[in-house]
Write a protein that holds these residues in place. Structure first.
Motif, mmCIF file in Angstrom:
data_model
loop_
_atom_site.group_PDB
_atom_site.id
_atom_site.type_symbol
_atom_site.label_atom_id
_atom_site.label_comp_id
_atom_site.label_asym_id
_atom_site.label_seq_id
_atom_site.Cartn_x
_atom_site.Cartn_y
_atom_site.Cartn_z
ATOM 1 N N LEU A 459 0.836 -1.207 0.000
ATOM 2 C CA LEU A 459 0.000 0.000 0.000
ATOM 3 C C LEU A 459 0.870 1.256 0.000
ATOM 4 O O LEU A 459 1.752 1.417 0.848
ATOM 5 N N TYR A 460 0.625 2.157 -0.941
ATOM 6 C CA TYR A 460 1.361 3.416 -1.029
ATOM 7 C C TYR A 460 0.338 4.544 -1.130
ATOM 8 O O TYR A 460 -0.343 4.692 -2.145
ATOM 9 N N GLN A 461 0.255 5.324 -0.060
ATOM 10 C CA GLN A 461 -0.760 6.373 -0.035
ATOM 11 C C GLN A 461 -0.238 7.608 0.686
ATOM 12 O O GLN A 461 0.281 7.528 1.804
ATOM 13 N N ASN A 462 -0.328 8.736 0.026
ATOM 14 C CA ASN A 462 -0.018 10.024 0.638
ATOM 15 C C ASN A 462 -0.865 11.090 -0.061
ATOM 16 O O ASN A 462 -1.832 10.764 -0.750
ATOM 17 N N LYS A 463 -0.512 12.357 0.098
ATOM 18 C CA LYS A 463 -1.314 13.437 -0.494
ATOM 19 C C LYS A 463 -1.246 13.438 -2.017
ATOM 20 O O LYS A 463 -2.150 13.951 -2.690
ATOM 21 N N GLU A 464 -0.185 12.865 -2.572
ATOM 22 C CA GLU A 464 0.020 12.924 -4.015
ATOM 23 C C GLU A 464 -0.583 11.745 -4.759
ATOM 24 O O GLU A 464 -0.996 11.883 -5.908
ATOM 25 N N TYR A 465 -0.604 10.571 -4.145
ATOM 26 C CA TYR A 465 -1.101 9.405 -4.874
ATOM 27 C C TYR A 465 -1.668 8.352 -3.915
ATOM 28 O O TYR A 465 -1.344 8.310 -2.725
ATOM 29 N N THR A 466 -2.549 7.535 -4.476
ATOM 30 C CA THR A 466 -3.089 6.348 -3.816
ATOM 31 C C THR A 466 -2.797 5.187 -4.751
ATOM 32 O O THR A 466 -3.388 5.089 -5.828
ATOM 33 N N ALA A 467 -1.856 4.331 -4.364
ATOM 34 C CA ALA A 467 -1.356 3.339 -5.313
ATOM 35 C C ALA A 467 -1.090 1.996 -4.645
ATOM 36 O O ALA A 467 -0.859 1.901 -3.431
ATOM 37 N N LEU A 468 -1.124 0.970 -5.468
ATOM 38 C CA LEU A 468 -0.802 -0.400 -5.055
ATOM 39 C C LEU A 468 0.246 -0.966 -5.998
ATOM 40 O O LEU A 468 0.201 -0.728 -7.206
ATOM 41 N N ARG A 469 1.161 -1.726 -5.452
ATOM 42 C CA ARG A 469 2.047 -2.559 -6.274
ATOM 43 C C ARG A 469 1.515 -3.983 -6.168
ATOM 44 O O ARG A 469 1.566 -4.590 -5.094
ATOM 45 N N LEU A 470 1.010 -4.512 -7.262
ATOM 46 C CA LEU A 470 0.402 -5.844 -7.245
ATOM 47 C C LEU A 470 1.162 -6.783 -8.170
ATOM 48 O O LEU A 470 1.311 -6.528 -9.368
ATOM 49 N N GLY A 471 1.642 -7.879 -7.615
ATOM 50 C CA GLY A 471 2.327 -8.891 -8.394
ATOM 51 C C GLY A 471 1.337 -9.799 -9.106
ATOM 52 O O GLY A 471 0.276 -10.126 -8.566
ATOM 53 N N PHE A 472 1.708 -10.228 -10.316
ATOM 54 C CA PHE A 472 0.845 -11.120 -11.091
ATOM 55 C C PHE A 472 1.533 -12.448 -11.421
ATOM 56 O O PHE A 472 0.885 -13.412 -11.815
ATOM 57 N N GLY A 473 2.842 -12.511 -11.255
ATOM 58 C CA GLY A 473 3.598 -13.665 -11.717
ATOM 59 C C GLY A 473 3.221 -14.973 -11.061
ATOM 60 O O GLY A 473 3.316 -16.040 -11.681
ATOM 61 N N HIS A 474 2.774 -14.931 -9.808
ATOM 62 C CA HIS A 474 2.478 -16.159 -9.065
ATOM 63 C C HIS A 474 1.056 -16.652 -9.287
ATOM 64 O O HIS A 474 0.660 -17.670 -8.720
ATOM 65 N N LEU A 475 0.266 -15.938 -10.102
ATOM 66 C CA LEU A 475 -1.145 -16.270 -10.290
ATOM 67 C C LEU A 475 -1.400 -16.808 -11.696
ATOM 68 O O LEU A 475 -0.880 -16.275 -12.675
ATOM 69 N N ASN A 476 -2.247 -17.838 -11.780
ATOM 70 C CA ASN A 476 -2.697 -18.275 -13.096
ATOM 71 C C ASN A 476 -3.931 -17.460 -13.498
ATOM 72 O O ASN A 476 -4.399 -16.604 -12.737
#
Length: 496
Positions: A459-476
């Motif tokens: 989770l990355y959230q401050n006054k400038e942005y609300t963002a997620l880093r989500l991995g996809f490699g481990h999912l089919n």
């Protein structure tokens, strides 16, 4: 009414009937423990074997065996016709056994009796939850790793008669055989110009960075990182007393102009960056900024620590050569992990640096990891020599590219109206920014209730942005769709 002896011995000796440890040894160790803690003092006569066997409800021969062992170890002495006496003593602390203390001798102390430094910086930031669906920051799928195949490769090295000819003498600098082939591999794949003398083999990138920080950083040194940055690396640098200074990252990578402004105000000791795919935003540092960074480092004398994070995973174009490949002044230390796409456990870390720094690094490695993993290094070296590494990377890159594209289609389908994102050119994760801010912490909590775990470290959230880093490699494909359905449902609910 119980006798004093019965009360004493029943409280200092507790037999675990289901334990794999023989009963007589349980008695031996707990009697020794009682002597060390002052419950049984020097010169004290122990109960007779019959009496103690009755109290403990064991066979007399068990007590005889325990006393013989205590005698052999020098804790007691058996005198014919007189009995068995304690001949060694622990520190007598005047402890009185009471009913609420009856397990003191059968358990390990809960707290130390001395003071020590404690650091919140090193608190484990990683979370776990028993959910069906889990997002991470971008790791390979172990189901694609052919664990059995690589395990056979490893075991073959244990059995092969001539393997020691390649292994040779192992020292704290790592396997010479592996270093030889790894240096060749890095020269070909990264455009470097190194020999095995420029390599240090470590267990992980984190160990590499710890060694670097121990040698190069002092309390109060300024370390520049990207904003946003990788929390685990920041922890390592802060432990050395460094001051972390974040510099904004945009679509072309870290802002070099802002670094130059900082250099004019204060001396920078180190710059840490992941230029191939910045963590967490996945952007690639532009060619122009790479050249500018090398110029700045030479002009102002700061160290560039270049982490080749996710270098093995690139899809649309050829991999961009690292900054280290253009370094002629010895300002760059190149760190990375080898074999990340292989089966778990078939991975190792490395550091590339000029030889004079390498000499000092080997001293530190000799202290914290003198043993190494000679068989693993031998196996990895043979995988490079036989071309197995390249074959595996090509095969896995094709699968991960398909997953990247499928994940992008699902994002447009389920979250297209809420998010803005770019399809990464490499790596195993997406950087997702919300068009309208929502509480990511609440998002994580509500997803957990629906069997989807999103760790707070994503989770990355401050006054400038609300963002997620989500991995996809481990999912089919099916798992991706289930995860994003849940994410959409929760995100829509939080907007209401």
């Amino acid at each position: 009414m119980s006798s004093p002896d019965s009360f004493l011995y029943s409280n200092i000796i507790h037999i675990e009937r289901n334990s794999s440890q023989p009963v007589y040894l349980q008695i031996v160790y707990q009697v020794i423990n009682a002597i060390q803690r002052g419950y049984l003092s020097k010169g004290m006569k122990l109960l007779g074997t019959r009496s103690l066997s009755h109290i403990l409800k064991v066979h007399r021969k068990t007590i005889i065996a325990a006393y013989e062992e205590l005698d052999a170890q020098g804790w007691v002495e058996t005198i014919p016709n007189k009995g068995t006496f304690v001949i060694e003593s622990g520190e007598n602390r005047g402890i009185r056994i009471q009913t609420d203390q009856q397990r003191d001798l059968a358990s390990y102390p809960k707290k130390t009796g001395f003071r020590f430094r404690q650091s919140n910086l090193l608190d484990n930031p990683f979370e776990h939850a028993p959910c069906t669906y889990i997002f991470n920051d971008g790791v390979p799928d172990p189901r694609l790793s052919q664990i059995g195949y690589y395990s056979n490769f490893y075991s073959a090295n244990l059995k092969r008669k001539n393997s020691y000819q390649k292994i040779g003498y192992y020292n704290t600098e790592g396997s010479e055989y592996f270093k030889e082939y790894l240096s060749q591999y890095l020269n070909i794949s990264r455009g470097l110009h190194i020999s095995k003398n420029n390599l240090l083999i470590t267990r992980s990138t984190e160990m590499s960075l710890y060694i670097i920080s121990e040698i190069l950083l002092s309390r109060g040194d300024i370390v520049v990182v990207g904003d946003p940055s990788y929390f685990a690396v920041n922890m390592i640098f802060q432990k050395s007393g460094a001051l972390i200074t974040p510099i904004r990252v945009d679509e072309a990578g870290i802002r070099v102009d802002l670094i130059e402004e900082l250099c004019k105000k204060a001396p920078i000791r180190m710059l840490y960056l992941t230029p191939h795919h910045h963590y967490p935003t996945t952007v690639t540092l532009s060619a122009q900024r790479r050249i500018e960074l090398l110029t700045l480092a030479s002009r102002y004398g700061f160290v560039i620590v270049e982490d080749d994070y996710d270098f093995e995973f690139h899809y649309d174009n050829s991999a961009i050569l690292p900054i280290a490949s253009a370094d002629t002044d010895g300002m760059v230390i190149y760190v990375g992990s080898f074999g990340k796409s292989l089966a778990p456990g078939f991975r190792t870390g490395f550091i590339v640096a000029p030889e004079n720094l390498m000499i000092e690094m080997r001293k530190y490695l000799g202290i914290i990891d003198r043993q190494g993993d000679i068989i693993m290094e031998q196996a990895l070296g043979e995988m490079i020599e036989g071309g197995e590494i390249n074959r595996h990377l090509k095969k896995s890159a094709k699968i991960y590219k398909q997953r990247r594209d499928f994940f992008a289609n699902l994002l447009y389908l389920y979250m297209g109206s809420q998010l803005r994102f770019s399809i990464p050119t490499g790596g195993l994760a997406y950087w997702l920014c919300w068009q309208q801010p929502i509480s990511l912490l609440q998002l994580s909590i509500h997803c957990l209730q629906k069997n989807l775990f999103i760790p707070r470290t994503l989770l990355y959230q401050n006054k400038e942005y609300t963002a997620l880093r989500l991995g996809f490699g481990h999912l089919n494909n099916e798992e991706m769709e289930s995860c994003l359905q849940i994410l959409q449902e929760v995100s829509e609910a939080l907007k209401k």
